[in-house]
Scaffold this motif. Structure first.
Motif, PDB file in Angstrom:
ATOM      1  N   SER A 110      34.779  33.859  37.317  1.00 25.87           N
ATOM      2  CA  SER A 110      35.028  32.494  37.758  1.00 25.87           C
ATOM      3  C   SER A 110      35.466  32.532  39.218  1.00 25.87           C
ATOM      4  O   SER A 110      35.723  33.610  39.778  1.00 25.87           O
ATOM      5  N   ARG A 111      35.554  31.344  39.833  1.00 26.29           N
ATOM      6  CA  ARG A 111      35.990  31.328  41.234  1.00 26.29           C
ATOM      7  C   ARG A 111      37.388  31.923  41.376  1.00 26.29           C
ATOM      8  O   ARG A 111      37.659  32.677  42.301  1.00 26.29           O
ATOM      9  N   GLU A 112      38.280  31.595  40.443  1.00 25.80           N
ATOM     10  CA  GLU A 112      39.648  32.121  40.498  1.00 25.80           C
ATOM     11  C   GLU A 112      39.642  33.642  40.368  1.00 25.80           C
ATOM     12  O   GLU A 112      40.365  34.344  41.089  1.00 25.80           O
ATOM     13  N   GLN A 113      38.824  34.159  39.463  1.00 22.42           N
ATOM     14  CA  GLN A 113      38.735  35.605  39.282  1.00 22.42           C
ATOM     15  C   GLN A 113      38.124  36.281  40.507  1.00 22.42           C
ATOM     16  O   GLN A 113      38.537  37.378  40.894  1.00 22.42           O
ATOM     17  N   THR A 114      37.149  35.597  41.119  1.00 25.10           N
ATOM     18  CA  THR A 114      36.520  36.141  42.318  1.00 25.10           C
ATOM     19  C   THR A 114      37.533  36.259  43.454  1.00 25.10           C
ATOM     20  O   THR A 114      37.594  37.281  44.155  1.00 25.10           O
ATOM     21  N   ILE A 115      38.341  35.207  43.633  1.00 24.09           N
ATOM     22  CA  ILE A 115      39.384  35.226  44.673  1.00 24.09           C
ATOM     23  C   ILE A 115      40.385  36.337  44.398  1.00 24.09           C
ATOM     24  O   ILE A 115      40.777  37.096  45.310  1.00 24.09           O
ATOM     25  N   ALA A 116      40.799  36.479  43.137  1.00 27.26           N
ATOM     26  CA  ALA A 116      41.765  37.520  42.766  1.00 27.26           C
ATOM     27  C   ALA A 116      41.181  38.910  43.019  1.00 27.26           C
ATOM     28  O   ALA A 116      41.880  39.817  43.498  1.00 27.26           O
TER      29      ALA A 116
END
Length: 400
Positions: free
Chosen positions: A153-159
């Motif tokens: 997900s976008r959040e996982q990608t950022i992390a």
């Protein structure tokens, strides 16, 4: 998951393409990532983008100024074909993809890379445009698409990126997905995913709201030579300068907004908003000039070619045998498409109000209803008899 040793990555500076750099190296065993950012007139300062790539782990960060080629080699050929996907979208974003693919392939050859990569997901059209264009230009190159496979997900990608020193976006991310270049802007996602939702005025940048446009109309005269726009109001301009100036003038009058549900190649429908001020008016003016300078049979036959041409661009087939063959046809038709078209700009509407050409097929003494009429009216009776003969015979036989 080693797939290649050296990769050239199409790079925008955003989250996904930045994360692609460590992901390719850590997860897929790529030894060296070279990034390439293409300046297509998107208005961003690309030096920070270049530096971000290096900080994200790229060994070399390239920036290619491709604005002139974008207009001359991609936009204008499409203009000559009056290319409108589904008769509405002038392919402002789609036209950039074969050019970026060409730049990737050229960089791969120059730097000895054995693969190229992009940050496209599996739901969009761009993955097709990149993959097919690259295969057409150099079928020996591998094409890597990490974002299509990583499942984050976008959040996982950022992390994931933060683990490798890639900073998260400073401000809350916009709900919209936006792509911009010299030809226009495309806006999707967020609230726009509901086709019933009216777009907020905040999403537009190149076109004014109707309420804010001038209360008096403006006029622009666009000069063409063999189907290519060359001047505005008798001022000869280079391609990039002409498109830039026309974007500003047309956008001031709120012209060039498109709100549509389009059919993506991957089989889903997508609600898209486009701002294409200059391109929309150029196609309208060019098509009008063709009505003055092309014969009826060429004009009518070309309409079918234009539909096919538009679909090929949208579907990623810019570098294909049929596209090359269609270009030959289109270029032949454009030899007489020279002249000037006068356009009235007012309250969101561009209206053609005049056209003239040294190559005109419009003949005043045949068209007039006045005393100068040279048309042979008596000849019409015989023509109508011959023209209607098949219908007359059919009617007689079916009544027996």
């Amino acid at each position: 998951m080693g797939r290649a040793k050296k990769v050239v990555l199409a790079y925008s500076g955003g989250v996904d393409t930045s994360v692609c750099i460590p992901y390719l190296k850590q997860e897929w065993g790529v030894e060296e990532v070279i990034t390439l950012a293409a300046d297509l007139g998107q208005g961003d300062e690309l030096e920070p983008v270049r530096e971000k790539a290096l900080k994200s782990g790229a060994s070399i960060s390239l920036v290619a100024d491709a604005q002139e080629s974008f207009v001359t080699d991609y936009a204008f050929p499409a203009l000559k074909a009056n290319a409108l996907y589904e008769n509405r979208y002038p392919l402002s974003t789609a036209l950039a993809r074969p050019l970026i693919a060409k730049l990737l392939v050229e960089a791969a050859v120059e730097y000895g890379a054995d693969a190229v990569a992009h940050g496209c997901t599996g739901k969009g059209n761009d993955q097709v445009r990149f993959d097919v264009s690259i295969a057409a230009l150099n079928p020996d190159l591998k094409v890597l698409a990490p974002a299509r496979e990583w499942g984050m997900s976008r959040e996982q990608t950022i992390a994931y990126g933060e683990q490798f020193g890639i900073p998260a976006p400073v401000k809350k991310s916009s709900p919209y997905s936006i792509d911009r270049n010299l030809l226009g802007r495309s806006i999707e996602a967020g609230p726009l995913e509901d086709p019933w939702t009216e777009p907020l005025e905040e999403i537009y940048q190149m076109t004014k709201a109707i309420a804010d446009t001038p209360d008096t109309p403006a006029y622009v005269e666009i000069g063409f030579e063999q189907g290519i726009p060359v001047s505005l109001d008798d001022q000869v301009l280079a391609p990039v300068a002409l498109v830039t100036a026309l974007n500003e003038r047309v956008g001031q009058h709120g012209i060039g907004r498109i709100d549509m549900v389009e059919n993506r190649l991957v089989g889903i429908k997508s609600r898209e908003i486009y701002e294409v001020p200059a391109l929309s008016v150029l196609i309208q003016a060019h098509r009008d000039l063709e009505s003055l300078t092309l014969t009826a049979d060429v004009t009518h036959y070309k309409r079918g070619i234009e539909e096919t041409y538009s679909q090929m661009i949208y579907n990623g087939l810019w570098y294909s045998p049929l596209k090359a063959a269609l270009d030959a046809f289109v270029n032949e038709t454009q030899k007489r498409v020279s002249g000037v078209v006068r356009v009235k700009l007012f309250k969101g509407v561009a209206t053609i109000v005049g056209r003239k050409s040294d190559k005109t097929l419009y003949t005043p003494d045949l068209a007039t209803y006045g005393a100068d009429d040279q048309f042979d009216h008596k000849a019409a009776e015989g023509f109508i008899y011959i023209w209607g003969l098949p219908t007359r015979v059919w009617s007689q036989r079916t009544r027996e």
